[in-house]
Design a protein around this motif. Structure first.
Motif, PDB file in Angstrom:
ATOM      1  N   UNK A  97       6.587  -5.405   9.610  1.00 13.25           N
ATOM      2  CA  UNK A  97       5.247  -5.960   9.632  1.00 13.25           C
ATOM      3  C   UNK A  97       4.668  -5.871   8.230  1.00 13.25           C
ATOM      4  N   UNK A  98       4.380  -7.021   7.632  1.00 14.31           N
ATOM      5  CA  UNK A  98       3.896  -7.049   6.245  1.00 14.31           C
ATOM      6  C   UNK A  98       2.616  -7.864   6.163  1.00 14.31           C
ATOM      7  N   UNK A  99       1.826  -7.576   5.144  1.00 16.34           N
ATOM      8  CA  UNK A  99       0.591  -8.297   4.902  1.00 16.34           C
ATOM      9  C   UNK A  99       0.834  -9.449   3.929  1.00 16.34           C
ATOM     10  N   UNK A 100       0.295 -10.604   4.250  1.00 17.78           N
ATOM     11  CA  UNK A 100       0.349 -11.766   3.360  1.00 17.78           C
ATOM     12  C   UNK A 100      -1.071 -12.301   3.241  1.00 17.78           C
ATOM     13  N   UNK A 101      -1.827 -11.742   2.275  1.00 15.93           N
ATOM     14  CA  UNK A 101      -3.242 -12.091   2.167  1.00 15.93           C
ATOM     15  C   UNK A 101      -3.995 -11.521   3.354  1.00 15.93           C
ATOM     16  N   UNK A 102      -4.651 -12.391   4.113  1.00 15.96           N
ATOM     17  CA  UNK A 102      -5.390 -11.945   5.305  1.00 15.96           C
ATOM     18  C   UNK A 102      -4.528 -11.996   6.560  1.00 15.96           C
ATOM     19  N   UNK A 103      -3.286 -12.465   6.426  1.00 13.69           N
ATOM     20  CA  UNK A 103      -2.402 -12.611   7.581  1.00 13.69           C
ATOM     21  C   UNK A 103      -1.454 -11.427   7.695  1.00 13.69           C
ATOM     22  N   UNK A 104      -1.006 -11.183   8.910  1.00 12.46           N
ATOM     23  CA  UNK A 104       0.058 -10.211   9.162  1.00 12.46           C
ATOM     24  C   UNK A 104       1.308 -10.989   9.561  1.00 12.46           C
ATOM     25  N   UNK A 105       2.397 -10.758   8.853  1.00 15.27           N
ATOM     26  CA  UNK A 105       3.631 -11.523   9.050  1.00 15.27           C
ATOM     27  C   UNK A 105       4.734 -10.590   9.539  1.00 15.27           C
ATOM     28  N   UNK A 106       5.516 -11.074  10.496  1.00 13.33           N
ATOM     29  CA  UNK A 106       6.687 -10.343  10.964  1.00 13.33           C
ATOM     30  C   UNK A 106       7.929 -10.893  10.265  1.00 13.33           C
ATOM     31  N   UNK A 107       8.660 -10.018   9.602  1.00 14.55           N
ATOM     32  CA  UNK A 107       9.881 -10.406   8.887  1.00 14.55           C
ATOM     33  C   UNK A 107      11.072  -9.790   9.616  1.00 14.55           C
ATOM     34  N   UNK A 108      11.994 -10.635  10.068  1.00 20.72           N
ATOM     35  CA  UNK A 108      13.184 -10.143  10.758  1.00 20.72           C
ATOM     36  C   UNK A 108      14.076  -9.377   9.783  1.00 20.72           C
ATOM     37  N   UNK A 109      14.580  -8.221  10.233  1.00 17.85           N
ATOM     38  CA  UNK A 109      15.474  -7.433   9.377  1.00 17.85           C
ATOM     39  C   UNK A 109      16.698  -8.249   8.981  1.00 17.85           C
ATOM     40  N   UNK A 110      17.194  -9.066   9.899  1.00 21.81           N
ATOM     41  CA  UNK A 110      18.377  -9.870   9.614  1.00 21.81           C
ATOM     42  C   UNK A 110      18.174 -10.918   8.552  1.00 21.81           C
ATOM     43  N   UNK A 111      16.906 -11.226   8.219  1.00 21.06           N
ATOM     44  CA  UNK A 111      16.612 -12.201   7.166  1.00 21.06           C
ATOM     45  C   UNK A 111      16.476 -11.553   5.790  1.00 21.06           C
ATOM     46  N   UNK A 112      16.422 -10.236   5.771  1.00 15.73           N
ATOM     47  CA  UNK A 112      16.237  -9.513   4.505  1.00 15.73           C
ATOM     48  C   UNK A 112      17.561  -9.468   3.746  1.00 15.73           C
ATOM     49  N   UNK A 113      17.540  -9.910   2.505  1.00 17.63           N
ATOM     50  CA  UNK A 113      18.759  -9.965   1.695  1.00 17.63           C
ATOM     51  C   UNK A 113      18.977  -8.685   0.898  1.00 17.63           C
ATOM     52  N   UNK A 136      15.082 -15.102   1.202  1.00 12.07           N
ATOM     53  CA  UNK A 136      15.143 -16.541   0.930  1.00 12.07           C
ATOM     54  C   UNK A 136      14.130 -16.968  -0.136  1.00 12.07           C
ATOM     55  N   UNK A 137      14.153 -16.268  -1.269  1.00 10.86           N
ATOM     56  CA  UNK A 137      13.285 -16.630  -2.383  1.00 10.86           C
ATOM     57  C   UNK A 137      11.875 -16.074  -2.301  1.00 10.86           C
ATOM     58  N   UNK A 138      11.549 -15.376  -1.214  1.00  7.64           N
ATOM     59  CA  UNK A 138      10.221 -14.799  -1.050  1.00  7.64           C
ATOM     60  C   UNK A 138      10.300 -13.278  -1.158  1.00  7.64           C
ATOM     61  N   UNK A 139       9.171 -12.654  -1.475  1.00  6.23           N
ATOM     62  CA  UNK A 139       9.097 -11.189  -1.527  1.00  6.23           C
ATOM     63  C   UNK A 139       7.952 -10.710  -0.649  1.00  6.23           C
ATOM     64  N   UNK A 140       8.150  -9.522  -0.050  1.00  6.40           N
ATOM     65  CA  UNK A 140       7.137  -8.939   0.825  1.00  6.40           C
ATOM     66  C   UNK A 140       7.064  -7.445   0.522  1.00  6.40           C
ATOM     67  N   UNK A 141       5.862  -6.922   0.404  1.00  3.82           N
ATOM     68  CA  UNK A 141       5.672  -5.501   0.149  1.00  3.82           C
ATOM     69  C   UNK A 141       5.599  -4.725   1.467  1.00  3.82           C
ATOM     70  N   UNK A 142       6.362  -3.636   1.544  1.00  3.21           N
ATOM     71  CA  UNK A 142       6.338  -2.756   2.715  1.00  3.21           C
ATOM     72  C   UNK A 142       5.822  -1.404   2.271  1.00  3.21           C
ATOM     73  N   UNK A 143       4.903  -0.827   3.025  1.00  2.99           N
ATOM     74  CA  UNK A 143       4.274   0.429   2.634  1.00  2.99           C
ATOM     75  C   UNK A 143       5.082   1.635   3.126  1.00  2.99           C
ATOM     76  N   UNK A 144       6.340   1.629   2.800  1.00  4.20           N
ATOM     77  CA  UNK A 144       7.211   2.766   3.107  1.00  4.20           C
ATOM     78  C   UNK A 144       8.176   2.960   1.940  1.00  4.20           C
TER      79      UNK A 144
END
Length: 255
Positions: free
Chosen positions: A144-160, A174-182
């Motif tokens: 579960x990651x924050x994208x601005x004001x939205x909360x986005x679910x990122x599948x583990x299987x999609x993480x490179x 896939x060319x995108x980055x997401x910050x995780x607070x862990x």
């Protein structure tokens, strides 16, 4: 009811090495040291009689080696095994014996904790009262990651890959980055080791992303990923990575 601790034995011909493992183990809850052996022959006899849940085994010992100790035990009586050695040339043999992990001396604290976490997760599959127990492993499926004001679910299987960013971590998908607070070391314990491997203190990679491994002079390696990214793999993590790549290739051939 208090959970039953995982019983542990240590096999190493060096007293100081056994002491170092015992000291580390004593600081980790949920594990109980029940025996230690200084040679392969006594280890084979003792492990067969005592049947601990987990054993730390030094690969290279005078006389019967750690690998020979494990091979001497029937498969259904062989404890979960974490191999410990000063050399990284036994990874594929560790894979053949279904070892949980492979630690290089001197043992790194983070790697020690990762190995124990693997043991905790594998423990429900141990044969108890001569009957296998089946429990779903609670590997992380989504982030579960924050994208601005939205909360986005990122599948583990999609993480490179995942890279450390201070106390946080960055997911690459896939060319995108997401910050995780862990922190990265916590994520490493939550991801399925059949899919992901930590390759450095600051990086985790999805195994099927690795297309080339180039050895470096200091026994580290340079990994090239499918998207062209380059990652350094440190020698501490190389044995587990080689095992994971071999396992992945074997599965791909057989499927």
């Amino acid at each position: 009811m208090k959970p039953v601790p995982i019983s542990v034995a240590i096999v190493d011909d060096e007293p100081l090495a056994r002491l170092a493992l015992k000291t580390r183990l004593a600081r980790r809850p949920g594990f109980e040291l029940v025996a230690e052996y200084g040679d392969g022959d006594s280890a084979v006899q003792g492990l067969a009689e005592l049947r601990p849940d987990l054993v730390f085994v030094d690969v290279e010992m005078p006389g019967r080696s750690g690998l020979e100790v494990l091979r001497a035990l029937p498969g259904d009586r062989r404890p979960m095994a974490i191999l410990v050695t000063a050399h990284d040339s036994f990874a594929l043999q560790a894979f053949d014996l279904a070892a949980l992990d492979y630690l290089l001396k001197p043992v790194d604290d983070d790697r020690f904790d990762e190995a124990l976490d693997r043991a905790r997760r594998a423990f429900p599959w141990r044969r108890q009262n001569d009957a296998p127990v089946s429990v779903s492993a609670p590997w992380t499926r989504t982030f579960t990651v924050k994208a601005g004001t939205r909360t986005v679910l990122v599948r583990a299987g999609d993480v490179e890959r995942i890279e450390a960013d201070g106390d946080y971590a960055t997911l690459y998908t896939d060319g995108k980055t997401h910050m995780v607070r862990e922190p990265l070391h916590q994520l490493a314990m939550q991801l399925d080791p059949l899919q992901f491997q930590r390759v450095h203190r600051s990086a985790i990679v999805r195994i099927d992303m690795v297309v080339e491994l180039r050895a470096l002079t200091n026994r580290d390696a340079l990994l090239r990923l499918r998207d062209g990214s380059l990652l350094r793999a440190s020698r501490t993590y190389m044995p587990a990575l080689l095992e994971a790549l071999e396992r992945h290739d074997s599965h791909a051939v057989n499927s």
